[in-house]
Motif scaffolding. Structure first.
Motif, mmCIF file in Angstrom:
data_model
loop_
_atom_site.group_PDB
_atom_site.id
_atom_site.type_symbol
_atom_site.label_atom_id
_atom_site.label_comp_id
_atom_site.label_asym_id
_atom_site.label_seq_id
_atom_site.Cartn_x
_atom_site.Cartn_y
_atom_site.Cartn_z
ATOM 1 N N ALA A 127 0.999 -1.379 0.012
ATOM 2 C CA ALA A 127 0.240 -0.014 0.053
ATOM 3 C C ALA A 127 0.743 1.665 -0.093
ATOM 4 O O ALA A 127 0.125 2.099 -0.379
ATOM 5 C CB ALA A 127 -1.025 0.468 1.098
ATOM 6 N N THR A 128 1.879 1.068 0.850
ATOM 7 C CA THR A 128 2.310 2.717 0.316
ATOM 8 C C THR A 128 3.722 2.963 -0.027
ATOM 9 O O THR A 128 4.298 3.800 -0.789
ATOM 10 C CB THR A 128 3.826 2.229 2.097
ATOM 11 O OG1 THR A 128 2.849 2.533 2.870
ATOM 12 C CG2 THR A 128 4.385 3.374 2.490
ATOM 13 N N PHE A 129 4.270 1.480 -0.541
ATOM 14 C CA PHE A 129 5.475 1.518 -2.099
ATOM 15 C C PHE A 129 5.007 1.309 -3.153
ATOM 16 O O PHE A 129 4.975 1.750 -4.087
ATOM 17 C CB PHE A 129 6.172 0.023 -2.631
ATOM 18 C CG PHE A 129 7.129 0.529 -1.231
ATOM 19 C CD1 PHE A 129 8.122 1.270 -0.382
ATOM 20 C CD2 PHE A 129 8.876 -0.685 -2.149
ATOM 21 C CE1 PHE A 129 9.151 1.247 0.119
ATOM 22 C CE2 PHE A 129 9.675 0.198 -1.167
ATOM 23 C CZ PHE A 129 10.013 0.391 -0.569
ATOM 24 N N LEU A 130 3.893 0.356 -3.399
ATOM 25 C CA LEU A 130 3.484 0.376 -4.840
ATOM 26 C C LEU A 130 2.519 1.002 -4.997
ATOM 27 O O LEU A 130 1.388 0.958 -6.176
ATOM 28 C CB LEU A 130 3.299 -1.736 -4.933
ATOM 29 C CG LEU A 130 4.901 -2.116 -4.383
ATOM 30 C CD1 LEU A 130 4.301 -3.694 -5.126
ATOM 31 C CD2 LEU A 130 6.030 -1.837 -5.385
ATOM 32 N N VAL A 131 0.914 1.105 -4.535
ATOM 33 C CA VAL A 131 -0.326 1.588 -4.833
ATOM 34 C C VAL A 131 -0.030 2.732 -5.830
ATOM 35 O O VAL A 131 -0.774 3.123 -6.215
ATOM 36 C CB VAL A 131 -1.091 1.046 -3.417
ATOM 37 C CG1 VAL A 131 -2.469 2.240 -4.000
ATOM 38 C CG2 VAL A 131 -1.755 -0.048 -3.146
#
Length: 370
Positions: free
Chosen positions: A108-112
């Motif tokens: 959620a923090t890196f890839l979304v």
């Protein structure tokens, strides 16, 4: 609050376990031109082929589980759809509080944000002003404590046309419902995920107020009938998914027993009864400890609390109650009558403690010190 500015490539090159990523606040601007195939090439060319994540230790010793960068990218795409990608409510920015060290935070923090092609601010601390995103719609990647933070910053919440809050951790705190009410009709949507380090995402539900909705399986997840029925019509949740993690040196499992009890509504939807280890019978009455804790927090004035299942040689299953007094309350001033009322029995023991051991995402660790 100062944010370390990183390029998308610098962020990915550091990796999810890097101290610079987990122990500081940073900002990354995903250029909209990198959305889609360009972002996918950058992610798959930069991340290592295998990503390692460790369980929190809330259900036993911490263990390593691996998944491929391709399945992580696939799951991030599903999360982006869940939070409104391609719809009028699509977020124009992300404000994230989930550490990328964990699978939820890495996704959620890196890839979304990469999937959405929007800037992301990661906040290590819970104090200080929230970032000015310059957007009318935003996504907040939340941990249990963030709902109280958003309630303290309602002006920031109301500055948005729409705010989506993504959550995947312990049971929702009561502040989540309060936030939906106080933000105003239709302003906040809560997207709640069910999953684990071992499985990745399993099911999702969207909540905008009122009665809690049912859970729907991720598109690539199927439910398998459990070997044994649960109590009162519930069944163990057993799933198959192409995104299941695997232990180093071991093959990917064909299916996974999640440890949850559910009441199936059809092949794709269910009601969650509770975690098997958090369902106990006290005096012949089934008690969902997560649900009871949730209700206690609204009635008991304290800094933190926990119900811990125990086995008593005389009476079988029972519960110990751990409580951290509020700063303005002495231990002998605690009113424990709500505990008796909600449990339907006295706890086996009451432990007044200075702190309760929890994981970074708020999950109760199994060993507590009385």
């Amino acid at each position: 609050m100062p944010y370390q500015k990183l390029t998308a490539k610098e962020l990915l090159a550091l990796g999810n376990a890097a101290p610079e990523v987990n122990d500081s606040s940073w900002c990354v601007t995903w250029d909209p031109s990198e959305e889609g195939s360009a972002a996918e090439r950058l992610v798959l060319d930069t991340l290592p082929p295998v990503l390692d994540f460790h369980t929190s230790g809330s259900t036993g010793p911490s263990r390593c589980w691996r998944r491929t960068r391709e399945t992580a990218w696939l799951e991030a795409g599903m999360l982006a759809e869940f939070v409104g990608a391609g719809t009028p409510h699509a977020p124009g920015a992300v404000v994230a509080f989930a550490p990328p060290l964990h699978v939820y935070g890495a996704l959620a923090t890196f890839l979304v944000p990469a999937r959405l092609g929007v800037p992301v601010w990661y906040r290590k601390e819970y104090v200080g002003a929230l970032p000015e995103t310059g957007q009318r719609r935003a996504l907040v990647v939340a941990t249990p404590w963030i709902f109280s933070l958003l309630l303290r910053h309602l002006d920031w919440v109301r500055s948005f046309e729409h705010l989506t809050v993504l959550y995947s951790s312990a049971m929702l705190p009561s502040d989540a419902g309060t936030l939906l009410e106080q933000a105003g009709p239709g302003r906040v949507t809560l997207v709640e995920l069910l999953g684990s380090t071992e499985t990745g995402g399993i099911a999702v539900r969207r909540w905008e107020g009122g009665e809690s909705p049912v859970w729907t399986l991720f598109p690539d997840v199927t439910r398998v009938d459990g070997d044994a029925p649960g109590d009162e019509g519930a069944v163990p949740l057993v799933i198959r998914s192409p995104r299941l993690g695997h232990r180093p040196g071991e093959p990917q499992p064909a299916e996974w027993h999640t440890g949850d009890l559910v009441e199936p509504l059809d092949d794709r939807t269910f009601r969650l009864v509770g975690r098997i280890g958090r369902l106990v019978k006290v005096n012949g009455r089934r008690v969902n400890l997560d649900e009871t804790e949730h209700r206690l927090r609204a009635r008991l004035h304290c800094a933190d609390l926990a119900l811990v299942p125990v086995s008593d040689p005389m009476i079988g299953e029972h519960v110990d109650f751990y409580v951290v007094p509020a700063l303005d309350t002495r231990a002998d001033e605690l009113d424990l009558s709500p505990v008796l009322a909600l449990l339907g029995a006295r706890p086996r023991r009451v432990h007044v403690v200075p702190a309760i051991s929890r994981s970074a995402l708020g999950k109760l660790r199994p060993q507590q010190t009385p």
